[in-house]
Structures are given as C-alpha cells and as structure tokens.
Write a protein that holds these residues in place. Sequence first.
Motif, short mmCIF file in Angstrom:
data_model
loop_
_atom_site.label_atom_id
_atom_site.label_comp_id
_atom_site.label_asym_id
_atom_site.label_seq_id
_atom_site.Cartn_x
_atom_site.Cartn_y
_atom_site.Cartn_z
N MET A 1 0.84 -1.17 0.00
CA MET A 1 0.00 0.00 0.00
C MET A 1 0.89 1.24 0.00
SD MET A 1 -3.19 0.85 2.39
CE MET A 1 -4.17 2.25 2.02
N LYS A 2 0.42 2.27 -0.67
CA LYS A 2 1.17 3.52 -0.70
C LYS A 2 0.75 4.41 0.47
CE LYS A 2 2.32 3.80 -5.58
NZ LYS A 2 1.67 2.70 -6.23
N TYR A 3 1.73 5.10 1.01
CA TYR A 3 1.52 6.06 2.09
C TYR A 3 2.20 7.36 1.72
CZ TYR A 3 0.13 2.09 4.96
OH TYR A 3 -0.51 1.00 5.47
N VAL A 4 1.61 8.47 2.17
CA VAL A 4 2.20 9.78 1.98
C VAL A 4 2.70 10.27 3.33
CG1 VAL A 4 1.83 12.14 1.15
CG2 VAL A 4 0.63 10.23 0.07
N ILE A 5 3.94 10.68 3.37
CA ILE A 5 4.54 11.27 4.57
C ILE A 5 4.56 12.77 4.33
CG2 ILE A 5 6.59 11.41 6.01
CD1 ILE A 5 7.25 8.52 4.98
N LEU A 6 3.72 13.50 5.05
CA LEU A 6 3.60 14.95 4.91
C LEU A 6 4.47 15.62 5.96
CD1 LEU A 6 -0.26 14.91 4.54
CD2 LEU A 6 1.37 15.31 2.70
N ILE A 7 5.33 16.51 5.53
CA ILE A 7 6.25 17.18 6.44
C ILE A 7 5.80 18.63 6.61
CG2 ILE A 7 8.65 17.87 6.82
CD1 ILE A 7 9.35 15.43 4.97
N HIS A 8 5.41 18.97 7.83
CA HIS A 8 4.96 20.32 8.15
C HIS A 8 6.06 21.02 8.95
CE1 HIS A 8 0.80 19.22 7.07
NE2 HIS A 8 1.11 18.05 7.59
N SER A 9 6.31 22.28 8.61
CA SER A 9 7.38 23.01 9.29
C SER A 9 7.14 24.50 9.16
CB SER A 9 8.73 22.63 8.68
OG SER A 9 9.78 23.14 9.46
N ASN A 10 7.92 25.28 9.91
CA ASN A 10 7.83 26.73 9.86
C ASN A 10 9.23 27.34 9.80
OD1 ASN A 10 6.82 29.35 9.96
ND2 ASN A 10 6.89 29.40 12.19
N PRO A 11 9.97 27.06 8.73
CA PRO A 11 11.30 27.65 8.65
C PRO A 11 11.22 29.16 8.40
CG PRO A 11 10.77 26.50 6.62
CD PRO A 11 9.64 26.25 7.57
N GLN A 12 12.16 29.88 8.98
CA GLN A 12 12.22 31.33 8.80
C GLN A 12 13.66 31.72 8.50
OE1 GLN A 12 9.57 33.39 8.77
NE2 GLN A 12 8.32 31.57 9.00
N PRO A 13 14.01 32.07 7.31
CA PRO A 13 13.16 32.20 6.13
C PRO A 13 12.82 30.82 5.58
CG PRO A 13 15.44 32.54 5.51
CD PRO A 13 15.42 32.39 7.02
N TRP A 14 11.87 30.77 4.64
CA TRP A 14 11.47 29.50 4.05
C TRP A 14 12.64 28.93 3.26
CZ3 TRP A 14 7.18 26.80 5.02
CH2 TRP A 14 6.99 25.64 4.28
N GLY A 15 12.90 27.67 3.43
CA GLY A 15 13.97 27.02 2.69
C GLY A 15 14.12 25.58 3.13
N HIS A 16 14.99 24.88 2.46
CA HIS A 16 15.22 23.46 2.73
C HIS A 16 16.71 23.22 2.88
CE1 HIS A 16 11.06 22.31 1.95
NE2 HIS A 16 11.08 23.25 1.02
N PRO A 17 17.15 22.32 3.73
CA PRO A 17 16.34 21.53 4.64
C PRO A 17 15.77 22.40 5.76
CG PRO A 17 18.65 21.05 5.03
CD PRO A 17 18.59 21.99 3.85
N THR A 18 14.51 22.18 6.05
CA THR A 18 13.81 23.07 6.98
C THR A 18 14.41 23.04 8.38
OG1 THR A 18 12.15 21.36 7.44
CG2 THR A 18 11.63 22.97 5.71
N GLN A 19 14.95 21.90 8.80
CA GLN A 19 15.46 21.83 10.18
C GLN A 19 16.60 22.82 10.43
OE1 GLN A 19 16.89 17.95 11.12
NE2 GLN A 19 18.84 18.25 10.10
N LEU A 20 17.27 23.27 9.38
CA LEU A 20 18.32 24.26 9.55
C LEU A 20 17.78 25.67 9.73
CD1 LEU A 20 20.87 23.10 6.83
CD2 LEU A 20 20.99 22.70 9.30
N LEU A 21 16.49 25.85 9.42
CA LEU A 21 15.90 27.19 9.39
C LEU A 21 14.77 27.38 10.39
CD1 LEU A 21 15.90 27.45 5.51
CD2 LEU A 21 17.52 28.51 7.08
N THR A 22 14.64 26.47 11.35
CA THR A 22 13.68 26.64 12.43
C THR A 22 14.42 27.05 13.70
OG1 THR A 22 13.81 24.33 13.14
CG2 THR A 22 12.11 24.87 11.49
N ASP A 23 13.73 27.67 14.62
CA ASP A 23 14.37 28.05 15.90
C ASP A 23 14.94 26.83 16.60
OD1 ASP A 23 13.72 30.71 15.44
OD2 ASP A 23 11.91 30.65 16.70
N GLU A 24 14.16 25.73 16.60
CA GLU A 24 14.61 24.51 17.27
C GLU A 24 15.84 23.93 16.59
OE1 GLU A 24 10.16 24.94 17.77
OE2 GLU A 24 11.59 25.20 16.16
N GLY A 25 15.86 23.97 15.28
CA GLY A 25 17.00 23.44 14.54
C GLY A 25 18.26 24.28 14.70
N ARG A 26 18.08 25.60 14.72
CA ARG A 26 19.24 26.49 14.91
C ARG A 26 19.89 26.29 16.28
NH1 ARG A 26 15.63 30.42 12.55
NH2 ARG A 26 16.27 30.86 10.42
#
Length: 130
Positions: free
Chosen positions: A1-26
């Motif tokens: 069966m196919k599954y979709v993994i949806l990744i929600h985030s709030n990077p500031q500024p917007w960009g990828h990889p998002t974990q580098l651009l979130t407060d928690e990631g920084r």
Amino acid sequence: MKYVILIHSNPQPWGHPTQLLTDEGRALGQEYHDSSDRDFDALMEELSANGEFVFAEALADPASSTLYAWNPDGHVATDGPYAETKEQLAGFFVVECATRARAEEIAAHFAQPGGTVELRPAMWGDGDDS
C-alpha cells in the motif's frame, strides 16, 4: 500500500532543509545536523534499494501559492498560504510498504526539530481510507 509522509514546518526564512531554518534546529549544533544528514542519506539508500521509495518533493514558500475556491458565480483565486497557522506543508514523500507498521517506522525518521510529520494512506485505486 502507498503512504504519503507529509512534512509540516515553519522555517524562517522559508527554505530546505527546513530543520536548519527553524528556531529549534538552529539551537542544535552542526554535529547533530551532520549526523542527521548521514542518517537521512542512509534511509534514502535503504528505501530505494528495497523498492519502498516512490517519489518526493520539497515545496516552495507557501506565500507563493495561489488558492482556488468554488462559489456559485465561478472559481475565485486568492494568494496563499491556505492555513492560518505557523506550520505549513514543506514537502512530502510517497512510500510503498507491505504494512502500516513499516510505514510508521519510516515516517518516524522524518520527524525533525521544529516540524511535525503526518502519515496518511494514499487513496489510489481501491485503497481503504482508514
């Protein structure tokens, strides 16, 4: 069966990889991010090798989206983003797994600082919507 993994985030500024651009990631050190990159690369190699990886896309800034709504007079277009929340859909992965338990195991690897991951079965073909 196919599954979709949806990744929600709030990077500031917007960009990828998002974990580098979130407060928690920084707040995390470079060693953490380097280790995460290696783990991600290994996961992608595994999923590709065993045929579970279908495809993936990173998404552009939600501010660049256009929303289309229906009303009796016709379709109405407005500028995005859709949700009035901090976290937005940053990207998605489609995987094909023999069991939901395997899909859950894979989805857990996508959890990241400053983000939330949602796993949802795809409704292609005669898929069950549960």
